[in-house]
Each structure stands twice: as C-alpha cells, then as structure tokens.
Motif scaffolding. Structure first.
Motif, short mmCIF file in Angstrom:
data_model
loop_
_atom_site.label_atom_id
_atom_site.label_comp_id
_atom_site.label_asym_id
_atom_site.label_seq_id
_atom_site.Cartn_x
_atom_site.Cartn_y
_atom_site.Cartn_z
N ASN A 188 -12.62 33.65 -24.01
CA ASN A 188 -12.85 34.12 -22.84
C ASN A 188 -14.28 33.64 -22.09
OD1 ASN A 188 -14.23 35.99 -24.50
ND2 ASN A 188 -14.13 37.57 -23.30
N LEU A 189 -14.74 32.67 -22.63
CA LEU A 189 -16.16 32.00 -22.07
C LEU A 189 -16.04 32.09 -20.32
CD1 LEU A 189 -17.81 29.19 -23.19
CD2 LEU A 189 -17.50 29.12 -21.06
N ASP A 190 -15.08 31.88 -19.80
CA ASP A 190 -15.05 31.71 -18.32
C ASP A 190 -15.47 33.10 -17.85
OD1 ASP A 190 -14.91 28.98 -18.18
OD2 ASP A 190 -12.62 29.11 -17.93
N GLU A 209 -28.78 25.34 -19.41
CA GLU A 209 -28.41 24.23 -20.63
C GLU A 209 -27.02 23.83 -20.28
OE1 GLU A 209 -30.22 23.59 -22.99
OE2 GLU A 209 -31.99 24.96 -23.03
N LEU A 210 -26.67 23.37 -19.07
CA LEU A 210 -25.17 22.89 -18.85
C LEU A 210 -25.36 21.32 -19.11
CD1 LEU A 210 -24.75 23.73 -14.99
CD2 LEU A 210 -23.75 25.06 -17.13
N SER A 211 -24.35 21.14 -19.96
CA SER A 211 -23.94 19.84 -20.44
C SER A 211 -22.66 19.15 -20.08
CB SER A 211 -24.01 19.73 -22.00
OG SER A 211 -23.59 18.59 -22.48
N SER A 212 -22.72 18.24 -19.12
CA SER A 212 -21.58 17.56 -18.58
C SER A 212 -20.82 18.77 -17.66
CB SER A 212 -20.77 16.95 -19.50
OG SER A 212 -21.19 16.03 -20.15
N GLY A 213 -21.52 19.52 -17.08
CA GLY A 213 -21.07 20.53 -16.34
C GLY A 213 -20.79 21.57 -17.06
N ALA A 214 -20.58 21.78 -18.29
CA ALA A 214 -19.78 22.89 -18.94
C ALA A 214 -20.90 23.86 -19.50
CB ALA A 214 -19.37 22.42 -20.26
#
Length: 469
Positions: A101-103, A118-123
């Motif tokens: 349930n990350l989102d 710490e976004l990586s490639s937008g994730a």
C-alpha cells in the motif's frame, strides 16, 4: 528480497561491517549501501550492484567509513540506507520490506506535510517512506508501531542512532533478525552465518514484532515485547536462506536434508544415482540419497568462480541465459544413466526445462525431477519474491488456466495432493519440463522437515493461507 547487517563495536567497525554485509549477497542483486557514525557525522555510500559484486563496489572506499557503529544492506529494491534528521534526532535506517500500500502511505505522509527527497526515476523510496512514518511517532518505538499498523506487506528494519542500533522485526516475523556477541561488541543481521567468521556467536533471536536496542554498555535491551502470532516465511528454508544459516534456531541445510529424506520415504523410482540442481538442491539431494540408499553424484556442477548465485540480470531472457551458463553437465556421469535430480522449486519452468534438455543432450537415459516443496500456486504479497508481481508468471497458474479457463474457483483442489486436479497439474508440468517423472514434496512434509507448527509458518505461496495482510 534483501538482507542487512549492523555492528556496535569498541573499535572501528568498517571491516566487520564490510564482510558482514557481503555475506548477505545471496539475498539481493540491485542496490547495496553502508553507513557509519563517528560521533558527529554520518559516512554513507550506496552503489548499484546489478552488474557487479558488492565487494568490488566498496573495497576501494573503506577508508571513508569512520566510526564504531555502522549498518549496511543489500537490497532487491531501493537505494539505502537513508540518513534522516528529525525531532527524534539524527538516525540512519535500512529495511527489508515489501510495501503493498505504498501509494496510500505516500499520500498519508504528504497530507501530514512531509516531503520525499530520495526519489529515484520518479518513484518513492520505500525506506524513506518508513523513516517518515517513524518520525510521526513520539519516540522510535511509537514510530515503529505506526509502521506495524499501517504497512500492508512486511517490514523489518535496523535504525542506527548515536549510541546503538535499534532492530525491529516484521510484525509477523516473515523475515528474520539475529544478534551476535563477540569480544569487540555486537552485530545484528538478517543471516546468522554472516558473523561466524567475524568471531561472533548468536546470543539473541529477535522475535516477530519485537523491538530491541543493542548498545555496548547495555547489551540487548527489549523495547517492545513480541507479537504472539507469527508467519515466518517457509521459503527461507527452501530457497532463500544460505545453508549455514539458522532461523528460529533451525538450520537451513538440515531442513533441506530433511526434505530430501521425506521425499525418499515415498519414492521408489528406479535410478542409478541422485544429483542436485545446485546450489539449493544439494541438501535435499543428500537427504534423498541417504534415505533411498542410492549414490549421490554430481551429474551437473555449478561454475562458481564468476557466476555467483546473486549475479542475475533483471531482464528475464538474460536471467534464463545466465542460469544456463552457470550449470555445466558432466557427460561422463550422465551418459546412459537414470538420474533423479533434486531442485528447490519450479517458478516459471523455463530454466528447468532448458536444464533438462541439456541433461538429455548429454546422454542421460532417464531424468526424474524431485522438488523439495509443493507447487507454487500463489504470488507472494509479503516478500519481493520473483513471481510475486504477476501470478500468471507461475507455470502452475498457466497450466491451470489452460485446464480451467479463467476460472479460479477450483484452485483449492490444485493445492490438495490427493485430488485428480493436482495429479493433472503435475502431469502437465511434467510434460512441459520434459522429464520422465516429476514429483513434489507435500506441504505436510515441508512443515515436518522445518519442525515448526504450520500455524507459525507462512505457506501462502503453496496454499494461499496467511493472515496479517
């Protein structure tokens, strides 16, 4: 999957930290990181290890890791450890987790006016998300309780503070944490074998849902008592775990040997010898060999100097190619022989099918495959298991779809080894793999081999049963 290691030492900790983390390389293939604390500053480094070994990435920069306290991780997911400054103080955190349930949790943090750096490639980085949830608490224990309450999936973690390491095992204990004690101090790890050669001895097994803090002066202090319920991943003993590791005091290699014995008690196929699909099939093959009183020989060997277990590309076609290149058949032992090959599991079926073809091509007269666990029928919602994202990646579910169409109503019958549906599934799998005979251990046999009550084990991938999700 993933594994972490931490140390609290009377002397500079970098060597123990380096080797301790490296001993978790079989659990992850994407990212690795280490961080130490010198009393004033955090010293951190994170590397991509998809096409290299952990040691090659960190060995030339060990001089930068100053301090007597450190944690590190090898992960199949995000870049970590994460270093945070909050009302709880400065701390570093690494996790072994799967957040389904990350989102929803990201939205929750944003609603609290927190932000992600710490976004990586937008994730979103899942470990940073866990850190933000923790900082919503009044203290670390309260914050970890928030993680336990809100995360759907699993999460174990190490938190390095100024004076020690807090270890929190997943609420239902799906992944392990052990503590070792030595003359230099303490270590905390996912795998108990990781500190044997560093001269530490297991002194404490962290229980499901338990939170402890390890310091030089106080030793192991309990901050939160265990959860009486547990769902320890049974696949740790079947595949993930290193042979010398112990979980809940139960050795991995001994369990695999017991699985082979269980299979040997029920199997009477006529063979010249038994072999293993290395490495995780070796323990089972030895148990099967001794129970059947037939020779154990290495009809196929793994080339270990450059093809480690952990080196596997992300791309599936490349993975299959690497899996083939790792194994070398021995024609002198195969030609004209009837052989039983033991393996840990069948996931997609393509690697085993290619391996079997290779065995026949090199002269095997008959190939009989014996699998240490039941057929994998369900994706794993708790760990980053290879087929957990799409259940139709499982060869079993594709076979069932062919027999049943899109209807899953009869799935329970395929879990029961006494039913016609189960027998039809095994026969279809046998034809797909291309062997003379195929047989799986029953779930009852696996539970017996491990030695824990089924109620304490997660067997979701075999029978769909679980709780805490």
């Amino acid at each position: 999957m993933g594994g972490f290691f931490g140390t609290v030492s009377r002397h500079p900790c970098v060597k123990d930290l380096f080797y301790g983390v490296d001993y978790h390389s079989h659990l992850g293939t994407k990212r690795a990181g280490m961080v130490t604390y010198d009393g004033a500053l955090f010293h951190r480094s994170i590397h991509d290890i998809e096409n290299s070994y952990f040691r090659t990435k960190f060995c030339d920069e060990l001089g930068k890791f100053v301090g007597n306290i450190g944690i590190g991780v090898i992960s199949d997911t995000d870049a970590q450890p994460i270093v945070v400054n909050s009302h709880l103080g400065k701390f570093a955190i690494c996790t072994v987790a799967k957040i389904n349930n990350l989102d929803d949790l990201v939205d929750h943090c944003l609603d609290q006016r927190q932000h992600f750096a710490e976004l990586s490639s937008g994730a979103t980085n899942p470990t940073e998300l866990m850190a933000l949830l923790i900082t919503q608490g009044e203290d670390f224990v309260d914050g970890i309780r928030i993680v336990y309450e809100k995360v759907k999936g699993s999460c174990s973690m190490l938190i390095m503070t100024a004076d020690g390491i807090i270890a929190a095992r997943d609420r239902y204990g799906r992944t392990p944490i052990v503590v070792g004690k030595g003359e230099e101090g303490y270590v905390v790890a996912s795998e108990s074998h990781s500190y044997i050669n560093l001269d530490y001895t297991t002194c404490y097994n962290v229980a499901p849902g338990e939170i402890i803090k390890v310091t030089l002066d106080g030793g192991v202090q309990q901050l939160l008592p265990p959860n009486p319920k547990s769902q320890i991943c049974s696949f740790l003993w079947i595949y993930y775990g290193y042979p010398a590791a112990d979980y809940e005091g139960i050795n991995v290699e001994e369990t695999r040997y017991n699985e082979g014995c269980e299979m040997g008690k029920e199997d009477r196929v006529d063979i010249d010898y038994v072999s293993a699909i290395p490495d995780s099939g070796i323990g089972m093959a030895l148990g099967y060999s001794n129970e059947r009183r037939v020779p154990y020989k290495r009809g196929v060997v793994k080339y270990t100097p450059t093809w480690s277990r952990s080196f596997m590309p992300v791309n599936q076609s490349q993975r299959e190619h690497v899996a083939k290149m790792k194994l070398i058949p021995n024609r002198a032992l195969l030609e004209g022989k009837k052989v039983a090959f033991c393996d840990d599991s069948i996931v997609r079926g393509t690697q085993l099918r290619d391996n079997v073809k290779m065995l026949y091509d090199y002269g095997a007269k008959e190939v009989h495959v014996r699998i240490s666990c039941p057929p994998l029928l369900f994706g794993c919602p708790f760990l980053n298991f290879s087929a957990s994202k799409n259940v139709m990646e499982l060869i079993t579910r594709r076979c069932i779809k062919e027999m049943e169409g899109n209807d899953d109503a009869n799935i329970d019958k395929y879990c029961d080894p006494t039913t016609l549906e189960y027998a039809n599934l095994v026969e279809m799998l046998r034809q797909h793999v291309g062997v003379d005979t195929l047989k799986f251990n029953t779930l009852e046999s696996v539970v017996k081999a491990i030695g824990l009550p089924k109620s304490k084990l997660c067997t979701h991938c075999f029978d769909g049963s679980s709780y805490g999700f």
